[in-house]
Design an enzyme around this catalytic site. Structure first.
Site, mmCIF file in Angstrom:
data_model
loop_
_atom_site.group_PDB
_atom_site.id
_atom_site.type_symbol
_atom_site.label_atom_id
_atom_site.label_comp_id
_atom_site.label_asym_id
_atom_site.label_seq_id
_atom_site.Cartn_x
_atom_site.Cartn_y
_atom_site.Cartn_z
ATOM 1 N N CYS A 83 -0.726 5.799 10.213
ATOM 2 C CA CYS A 83 0.510 5.162 10.632
ATOM 3 C C CYS A 83 0.303 3.756 11.192
ATOM 4 O O CYS A 83 -0.501 3.560 12.087
ATOM 5 C CB CYS A 83 1.095 6.014 11.734
ATOM 6 S SG CYS A 83 2.717 6.509 11.372
ATOM 7 N N CYS B 138 3.753 8.533 1.280
ATOM 8 C CA CYS B 138 4.307 7.571 2.229
ATOM 9 C C CYS B 138 4.561 6.275 1.457
ATOM 10 O O CYS B 138 3.612 5.618 1.019
ATOM 11 C CB CYS B 138 3.306 7.363 3.367
ATOM 12 S SG CYS B 138 3.873 6.173 4.574
ATOM 13 N N ASN C 234 -3.648 4.625 16.183
ATOM 14 C CA ASN C 234 -4.775 4.274 15.315
ATOM 15 C C ASN C 234 -5.087 2.802 15.505
ATOM 16 O O ASN C 234 -4.361 1.953 14.982
ATOM 17 C CB ASN C 234 -4.409 4.501 13.848
ATOM 18 C CG ASN C 234 -4.052 5.938 13.582
ATOM 19 O OD1 ASN C 234 -4.842 6.834 13.829
ATOM 20 N ND2 ASN C 234 -2.822 6.168 13.119
ATOM 21 N N CYS D 153 6.846 -7.170 6.912
ATOM 22 C CA CYS D 153 7.949 -6.608 7.691
ATOM 23 C C CYS D 153 8.403 -7.653 8.704
ATOM 24 O O CYS D 153 7.577 -8.352 9.301
ATOM 25 C CB CYS D 153 7.497 -5.346 8.421
ATOM 26 S SG CYS D 153 8.846 -4.554 9.329
ATOM 27 N N CYS E 116 1.755 -2.587 15.366
ATOM 28 C CA CYS E 116 1.720 -2.261 13.935
ATOM 29 C C CYS E 116 0.979 -3.334 13.147
ATOM 30 O O CYS E 116 1.298 -4.514 13.244
ATOM 31 C CB CYS E 116 3.149 -2.108 13.421
ATOM 32 S SG CYS E 116 3.245 -1.846 11.654
ATOM 33 N N GLU F 87 0.840 -1.199 0.000
ATOM 34 C CA GLU F 87 0.000 0.000 0.000
ATOM 35 C C GLU F 87 0.880 1.255 0.000
ATOM 36 O O GLU F 87 1.971 1.275 0.581
ATOM 37 C CB GLU F 87 -0.922 0.010 1.212
ATOM 38 C CG GLU F 87 -2.003 -1.050 1.080
ATOM 39 C CD GLU F 87 -3.086 -0.958 2.155
ATOM 40 O OE1 GLU F 87 -4.268 -1.006 1.798
ATOM 41 O OE2 GLU F 87 -2.745 -0.847 3.342
ATOM 42 N N CYS G 37 6.739 -5.111 15.250
ATOM 43 C CA CYS G 37 6.304 -4.232 16.347
ATOM 44 C C CYS G 37 4.860 -4.583 16.709
ATOM 45 O O CYS G 37 4.023 -4.786 15.831
ATOM 46 C CB CYS G 37 6.392 -2.770 15.922
ATOM 47 S SG CYS G 37 8.035 -2.296 15.378
#
Ligand code: SF4
Length: 351
Positions: free
Chosen positions: A342, A103, A299, A110, A117, A90, A114
């Protein structure tokens, strides 16, 4: 066949020399690609028909395929993009009044994991190539008609933030190459001051970003000490806060004019007390880093297990940092209604 987007200038020159062409052709082609934004070799009208045919036999000139796109009520624009091998990422564009940041993602998934995330909950599939990274920015320029050759007056696609899916310093060669294409003054000419790379703190690769790109650095810090940070960012056990801050000190010796931004996600009851803020201040003073903070309202995404801090906590935290002389704005959450904010991106689309 090789993708032409993403080759460095030197690689393009040597490929053309191998084809028996003069090196000045590389400059012409570079301008077609990165100033005019053409999508076919046939549009490169100052090249002979013969050369255009040879180029299309040797190179692929393409953009990622747009699978879906969504526009938030605040005009944040998000695309789910697919590359030639079917892998998806994305990309998000966050417009402001007189500028806007793209962005970009650097990996499919990944490996850092984290805990807060959404991307980190998706295993790493592969690194993106330099061409796949820079073509996200180019696609947004296409969509907004903002190539220098266009008649568009209010240009908004001005900044790049390397904060999408993936840890950029786990794909450091391709990221450096892509950023050098973005900031090349004969092409896209994005000012280095308008490019920010954000890392979870892969310490050994931080010096390369200073020396080989000179862009702005942001560190995903999110906690004031190793005990808390390791709970939400397992990478902290490999690269603890002290090592990261030493790397930041070294960064500022090379890239002297820029503050380092410390991103700090405000998690309710975890890292949002005044004592946490005071610990952060003590850290920055100890390492004498030219720092500013970016306080990020969390978020939430389905199944995440964290809650956002209350506004009262966030603003009290910000005041505590500002009292000690550090800028600490609270980032306005953008694109929340389309999961474009984010830490919310996913390669299956953030649904
Ligand atoms: S915050 Fe960044 S480094 Fe951490 S899991 Fe998400 S994409 Fe990876």
């Amino acid at each position: 066949m090789q993708e032409i987007i993403g080759l460095s200038k030197e690689e393009l020159i040597s490929a053309l020399c191998e084809m028996g062409e003069k090196s000045f052709r590389a400059k012409q082609i570079w301008q077609w690609l990165y100033v005019q934004g053409v999508k076919t070799f046939d549009e490169m009208t100052n090249l002979s028909k013969d050369l255009r045919a040879k180029l299309s036999e040797r190179f692929i000139l393409s953009r990622p395929k747009i699978v879906t796109e969504q526009v938030s009520s605040d005009k944040t624009h998000k695309w789910l993009l697919e590359f030639a091998d079917g892998q998806r990422i994305e990309t998000v564009f966050i417009p402001e009044d007189d500028r806007g940041a793209v962005c970009v993602s650097t990996q499919v998934g990944c490996a850092v994991g984290c805990k807060f995330c959404h991307t980190g909950s998706q295993k790493i599939t592969r690194n993106l190539t330099a061409g796949e990274i820079i073509s996200q920015f180019m696609l947004v320029k296409d969509v907004y008609g903002e190539w220098p050759s266009s008649s568009q007056e209010n240009r908004q696609v001005s900044n790049i933030v390397v904060m999408g899916m993936g840890e950029p310093l786990h794909n450091v060669d391709n990221v450096i190459k892509a950023l050098n294409i973005a900031t090349d003054q004969d092409g896209l000419a994005v000012s280095k001051r308008r490019v920010t790379l954000s890392t979870s703190g892969i310490v050994p690769n931080i010096p390369r970003i200073a020396q080989e790109t000179g862009v702005k650095l942001a560190i995903s810090l999110h906690a004031p000490n190793n005990t808390k940070r390791s709970q939400i960012m397992p990478i902290n056990q490999v690269h603890p806060i002290e090592d990261i801050l030493q790397a930041c000190q070294e960064y500022q010796k090379v890239v002297t004019s820029r503050y380092i931004t410390f991103e700090y996600l405000m998690l309710d009851g975890f890292n949002d007390t005044l004592q946490d803020a005071q610990e952060l201040v003590a850290l920055m003073k100890k390492y004498k880093i030219g720092a500013k903070f970016n306080l990020i309202p969390f978020n939430p995404w389905p199944g995440c297990g964290f809650k956002p801090s209350s506004n009262n906590h966030v603003y009290a935290f910000s005041r505590e940092l500002e009292k000690a002389g550090f800028a600490a704005p609270v980032r306005t959450a953008r694109g929340q209604d389309i999961l474009a904010a984010c830490g919310q991106l996913k390669s299956k689309g953030s649904i």
